[in-house]
Design a protein around this motif. Structure first.
Motif, PDB file in Angstrom:
ATOM      1  N   GLN A 182       0.834  -1.208   0.000  1.00  0.00           N
ATOM      2  CA  GLN A 182       0.000   0.000   0.000  1.00  0.00           C
ATOM      3  C   GLN A 182       0.867   1.256   0.000  1.00  0.00           C
ATOM      4  OE1 GLN A 182      -3.326   0.086  -0.526  1.00  0.00           O
ATOM      5  NE2 GLN A 182      -3.014   2.279  -0.711  1.00  0.00           N
ATOM      6  N   ALA A 183       1.891   1.282   0.822  1.00  0.00           N
ATOM      7  CA  ALA A 183       2.791   2.441   0.857  1.00  0.00           C
ATOM      8  C   ALA A 183       3.511   2.609  -0.481  1.00  0.00           C
ATOM      9  CB  ALA A 183       3.804   2.293   1.990  1.00  0.00           C
ATOM     10  N   LEU A 189       2.424   1.603  -3.447  1.00  0.00           N
ATOM     11  CA  LEU A 189       1.426   2.054  -4.412  1.00  0.00           C
ATOM     12  C   LEU A 189       1.232   3.569  -4.310  1.00  0.00           C
ATOM     13  CD1 LEU A 189      -0.651   1.093  -6.544  1.00  0.00           C
ATOM     14  CD2 LEU A 189      -2.283   0.912  -4.682  1.00  0.00           C
ATOM     15  N   CYS A 190       1.165   4.070  -3.096  1.00  0.00           N
ATOM     16  CA  CYS A 190       1.020   5.515  -2.884  1.00  0.00           C
ATOM     17  C   CYS A 190       2.246   6.278  -3.391  1.00  0.00           C
ATOM     18  CB  CYS A 190       0.789   5.816  -1.407  1.00  0.00           C
ATOM     19  SG  CYS A 190      -0.824   5.302  -0.821  1.00  0.00           S
ATOM     20  N   LEU A 191       3.422   5.763  -3.124  1.00  0.00           N
ATOM     21  CA  LEU A 191       4.652   6.394  -3.601  1.00  0.00           C
ATOM     22  C   LEU A 191       4.657   6.470  -5.119  1.00  0.00           C
ATOM     23  CD1 LEU A 191       7.081   5.496  -0.973  1.00  0.00           C
ATOM     24  CD2 LEU A 191       8.086   6.575  -2.916  1.00  0.00           C
ATOM     25  N   ASN A 192       4.294   5.359  -5.781  1.00  0.00           N
ATOM     26  CA  ASN A 192       4.224   5.309  -7.246  1.00  0.00           C
ATOM     27  C   ASN A 192       3.218   6.312  -7.787  1.00  0.00           C
ATOM     28  OD1 ASN A 192       5.535   3.483  -9.268  1.00  0.00           O
ATOM     29  ND2 ASN A 192       5.349   2.063  -7.559  1.00  0.00           N
ATOM     30  N   GLU A 193       2.050   6.348  -7.179  1.00  0.00           N
ATOM     31  CA  GLU A 193       0.994   7.253  -7.633  1.00  0.00           C
ATOM     32  C   GLU A 193       1.436   8.707  -7.510  1.00  0.00           C
ATOM     33  OE1 GLU A 193      -2.420   8.775  -9.152  1.00  0.00           O
ATOM     34  OE2 GLU A 193      -1.848   6.669  -9.167  1.00  0.00           O
ATOM     35  N   CYS A 194       2.053   9.055  -6.383  1.00  0.00           N
ATOM     36  CA  CYS A 194       2.513  10.431  -6.177  1.00  0.00           C
ATOM     37  C   CYS A 194       3.626  10.804  -7.148  1.00  0.00           C
ATOM     38  CB  CYS A 194       2.991  10.624  -4.746  1.00  0.00           C
ATOM     39  SG  CYS A 194       1.642  10.623  -3.551  1.00  0.00           S
ATOM     40  N   GLU A 214       9.246   5.283   8.090  1.00  0.00           N
ATOM     41  CA  GLU A 214       8.391   5.590   6.941  1.00  0.00           C
ATOM     42  C   GLU A 214       9.109   5.188   5.654  1.00  0.00           C
ATOM     43  OE1 GLU A 214       6.699   9.509   4.572  1.00  0.00           O
ATOM     44  OE2 GLU A 214       7.732   9.769   6.478  1.00  0.00           O
ATOM     45  N   SER A 245      10.338   9.817  -2.290  1.00  0.00           N
ATOM     46  CA  SER A 245       9.219  10.714  -2.003  1.00  0.00           C
ATOM     47  C   SER A 245       9.674  12.169  -2.129  1.00  0.00           C
ATOM     48  CB  SER A 245       8.649  10.398  -0.624  1.00  0.00           C
ATOM     49  OG  SER A 245       8.945  11.351   0.320  1.00  0.00           O
TER      50      SER A 245
END
Length: 184
Positions: free
Chosen positions: A17-18, A20-25, A58, A85
């Motif tokens: 999940q983390a 996926l969020c990194l990729n999306e951002c 993190e 990030s």
């Protein structure tokens, strides 16, 4: 400037999940249309070649290296995505993560790493432009952004042709020759 103290480790299912969020951002929904992404999505993931970077508990970075063949010859990897990030960029973390991944890949017996990226950034890790016409991806890519780094001196000479993802990891811990080529 001092580089922050961060830990690099293998990715686990709990990290998805983390990541996926990194990729999306970092790349947004347009990433799904990129040729390199298309190669990676059809390839087997080697859990020994997918890393994340933690800082104060993190996940702030990630690197995937995907087994590929070039002209049917295994033993190569496609680097990417490499993500740091936004609030941790420009601190050397991406370079540190990339150099760590390249060392691990070499230790596992891989010979060559290919990526699609900006030469001024990746040259710091030893990447150079692939000679025009030597390799191609199964989709559009600016040839000036197709880069390579040899993990074994002279390895580039062994590779030419179409870059494809490897579909099977027969025996983890063995180098890429144990992999089957994605013929589709």
């Amino acid at each position: 400037m001092t580089m922050p103290s961060a830990t690099i480790r293998l990715q686990t299912p709990d990290d998805q999940q983390a990541l996926l969020c990194l990729n999306e951002c970092a790349f947004g929904p347009g990433r799904f249309a990129r040729t390199a992404y298309r190669v990676r999505e059809r390839a087997a993931r080697d859990p020994l070649l997918n890393f994340c970077m933690e800082l104060d508990g993190e996940i702030v970075g990630a690197l995937d290296l995907t087994p590929i063949s070039v002209g049917g010859v295994p033993g190569a990897l496609l680097l990417g995505p490499l993500i740091v990030s936004g609030d941790h960029q420009s601190n050397g973390l991406g370079l540190r993560l990339m150099l760590y991944g390249l060392k691990q890949a070499k230790d596992l017996g891989y010979r060559l790493v290919i990526l699609v990226g900006d030469l001024p950034y990746y040259v710091r890790a030893g990447f150079r432009p692939i000679p025009l016409g030597r390799m191609e991806l199964p989709g559009p890519v600016d040839p000036a952004r197709l880069l390579y780094a040899e993990l074994v001196p002279g390895a580039l000479e062994e590779y030419s042709g179409l870059i494809r993802g490897m579909r099977e990891l027969s025996d983890l811990g063995q180098s890429a020759p144990a992999l089957a080529e994605d013929a589709a």
